[in-house]
Design a protein around this motif. Structure first.
Motif, PDB file in Angstrom:
ATOM      1  N   SER A  27      10.572  15.258  -7.070  1.00  0.00           N
ATOM      2  CA  SER A  27       9.813  14.640  -5.982  1.00  0.00           C
ATOM      3  C   SER A  27       8.656  13.805  -6.516  1.00  0.00           C
ATOM      4  O   SER A  27       8.319  12.763  -5.944  1.00  0.00           O
TER       5      SER A  27
ATOM      6  N   HIS B 213      10.443  10.500  -7.489  1.00  0.00           N
ATOM      7  CA  HIS B 213      11.571  10.156  -6.621  1.00  0.00           C
ATOM      8  C   HIS B 213      11.821   8.661  -6.584  1.00  0.00           C
ATOM      9  O   HIS B 213      12.979   8.217  -6.551  1.00  0.00           O
ATOM     10  N   GLU B 214      10.777   7.847  -6.589  1.00  0.00           N
ATOM     11  CA  GLU B 214      10.981   6.400  -6.544  1.00  0.00           C
ATOM     12  C   GLU B 214      11.627   5.901  -7.837  1.00  0.00           C
ATOM     13  O   GLU B 214      12.487   5.016  -7.810  1.00  0.00           O
ATOM     14  N   TYR B 215      11.209   6.458  -8.941  1.00  0.00           N
ATOM     15  CA  TYR B 215      11.799   6.099 -10.238  1.00  0.00           C
ATOM     16  C   TYR B 215      13.281   6.428 -10.255  1.00  0.00           C
ATOM     17  O   TYR B 215      14.126   5.582 -10.611  1.00  0.00           O
ATOM     18  N   LEU B 216      13.660   7.630  -9.855  1.00  0.00           N
ATOM     19  CA  LEU B 216      15.063   8.033  -9.897  1.00  0.00           C
ATOM     20  C   LEU B 216      15.892   7.274  -8.871  1.00  0.00           C
ATOM     21  O   LEU B 216      17.037   6.891  -9.141  1.00  0.00           O
ATOM     22  N   ARG B 217      15.315   7.024  -7.690  1.00  0.00           N
ATOM     23  CA  ARG B 217      16.048   6.249  -6.684  1.00  0.00           C
ATOM     24  C   ARG B 217      16.311   4.841  -7.194  1.00  0.00           C
ATOM     25  O   ARG B 217      17.422   4.302  -7.077  1.00  0.00           O
ATOM     26  N   ALA B 218      15.286   4.221  -7.780  1.00  0.00           N
ATOM     27  CA  ALA B 218      15.455   2.869  -8.307  1.00  0.00           C
ATOM     28  C   ALA B 218      16.481   2.842  -9.428  1.00  0.00           C
ATOM     29  O   ALA B 218      17.283   1.905  -9.537  1.00  0.00           O
TER      30      ALA B 218
ATOM     31  N   VAL C 103      19.128   4.942  -9.967  1.00  0.00           N
ATOM     32  CA  VAL C 103      20.500   5.105  -9.479  1.00  0.00           C
ATOM     33  C   VAL C 103      20.944   3.872  -8.703  1.00  0.00           C
ATOM     34  O   VAL C 103      22.072   3.394  -8.856  1.00  0.00           O
ATOM     35  N   SER C 104      20.063   3.322  -7.877  1.00  0.00           N
ATOM     36  CA  SER C 104      20.404   2.118  -7.108  1.00  0.00           C
ATOM     37  C   SER C 104      20.732   0.954  -8.038  1.00  0.00           C
ATOM     38  O   SER C 104      21.696   0.216  -7.818  1.00  0.00           O
TER      39      SER C 104
END
Length: 435
Positions: A150, A153-158, A160-161
């Motif tokens: 958490s 989260h922005e790092y991991l979302r970016a 994977v995207s």
């Protein structure tokens, strides 16, 4: 490419020390470069991870030139680098002949030999890395902890995207055991494509991590005493639409052919370490009781075995069952890994090899007598020992060809000479951000 806004194309190949080397060309020159290539020194075959250049029997020093030809079928627009695309390169000499030390071509040869038997393989690489702040301090949070996810989260979302937009199918991502450590699993595909994706995914991780003000380290050992980063490989053997790792009569549902394939890999693990754990620092990771797989043992879902069978959920075993090689790391050239595993598996099929009895406990916990009875011994504990095993393996040396096999040994011994005397803390520091 122009319609996608691409202005430059990066052409990369992986050297024998596992570093991706690159030349870039304007997109307007892509057609010409595809036809005639772009020049690159053959000295890259002798580069160490530290950028020192080793001497070797087949080294030409500053003399000669090769041509890098992009594989246009693998051309990818880079979502993390606006205006850029990437393609893995084939290496040819100036007369248009394949370079005998082109590791991507070697992997393609191994795939073709498997196809000659009417078989295919599916492979996938796992990536483990440690994300640090700008000062090299690993990100905080408990092992596998939601709080680490958490907080980032922005790092991991970016990440994977971005990978998905590059055509990399991500199966899962999660915080791992060590401080700041993350793991990403890529969906299985054909072996050459799997190696390409391992290169593309790692460079994407590096780029997205930097964009978030962080650094990514893929080193097998970030610091002495810590848990290392692995480069596990998953592979399954197929006959048409049938997964030969399931529905058979051998142990845990392996078919006879898949068992022989796995046995060929198992028998050559000491020699394959020179391919899949090719750096001095690799052997700081290969410790007992660290889930790295350092003994000659295999088993069902045994994370202390270097070769384990993963069956998957009961309703998915006909597609999900696969073999995992756990003793490799990300200092390895993924094309050499593909070639080494496939050639070894094919040799196992030819010999109708059989796996020993599976081990259902931590093999490091066995008494000396029980280990001897089960045939459990320590895999090479140093790069020097792994090189010796590789040089003693006639099949692998023949399959790799005399130039490449000799150069691999020359490069590995040069790394031992340069880094082998360093204390563990010095070695970890020297190698921390090279791969």
């Amino acid at each position: 490419m122009e319609q996608a806004g691409v202005e430059l194309v990066a052409l990369s190949f992986v050297d024998n020390s596992g570093i991706s080397r690159v030349k870039a060309v304007p997109v307007a020159r892509l057609a010409t470069v595809a036809a005639w290539g772009v020049g690159a020194s053959n000295s890259f075959d002798f580069f160490l991870g530290t950028d020192s250049i080793a001497n070797g029997e087949h080294s030409l020093g500053p003399v000669g030139d090769l041509r890098l030809h992009p594989d246009l079928d693998a051309l990818t627009v880079l979502a993390a680098q606006p205006g850029w695309a990437w393609a893995p390169a084939w290496r040819y000499d100036q007369d248009g002949q394949p370079h005998p030390q082109d590791t991507r071509a070697l992997a393609a040869t191994a795939v073709a030999q498997l196809a000659d038997r009417g078989l295919t393989a599916r492979m996938a690489f796992e990536l483990e890395w440690i994300a640090t702040d700008a000062d090299g301090v690993p990100l905080p949070g408990p092992a596998y902890g939601y709080s680490r996810l958490s907080a980032n989260h922005e790092y991991l979302r970016a990440l994977v995207s971005t990978l998905e937009r590059c055509g990399v199918a991500v199966e899962q991502v999660h915080p791992e055991y060590a401080a700041g450590q993350f793991e990403l699993s890529i969906a299985a595909t054909d072996p050459l494509r799997a190696a390409d994706l391992a290169v593309l995914a790692r460079e994407t991780v590096r780029t997205v991590t930097a964009a978030h003000g962080l650094r990514a380290s893929f080193t097998p050992k970030f610091e002495p005493g810590g848990v290392g980063n692995g480069g596990h490989v998953h592979l399954s053997l197929w006959d048409g639409d049938r997964n030969l790792c399931a529905g058979g009569t051998s142990a845990f549902g392996l078919t006879s052919t898949a068992e022989s394939f796995g046995a060929g890999i198992f028998r050559r693990l000491p020699a394959l370490l020179a391919v899949g754990a090719p750096s001095v620092v690799s052997y700081l990771r290969l410790e007992p009781h660290h889930w790295a797989g350092v003994f000659t043992a295999w088993g069902l879902e045994n994370r202390e075995a270097p070769l384990r069978l993963i069956r998957g959920a009961a309703g998915q075993r006909d597609t999900a069952a696969n073999l995992e090689v756990k003793c490799f790391d990300l200092t390895a050239n993924p094309y050499l890994v593909v070639a080494g595993l496939l050639f070894s598996g094919l040799a196992g099929i030819d010999a109708e090899a059989r796996l020993p009895e599976p081990v259902s406990v931590d093999p490091g916990s066995l008494s000396p007598a029980d280990a001897a009875a089960a045939g459990v011994a320590r895999l090479p504990a140093s790069l020097s020992d792994a090189i010796d095993a590789f040089e003693a393996d006639e099949m692998l040396r023949t399959a790799f060809g005399p130039q490449l096999a000799t150069t691999l040994a020359d490069v590995r011994r040069a790394e031992v000479a340069e880094l082998g005397s360093l204390e563990p803390a010095e070695l970890c520091q020297a190698m921390r951000f090279l791969h």
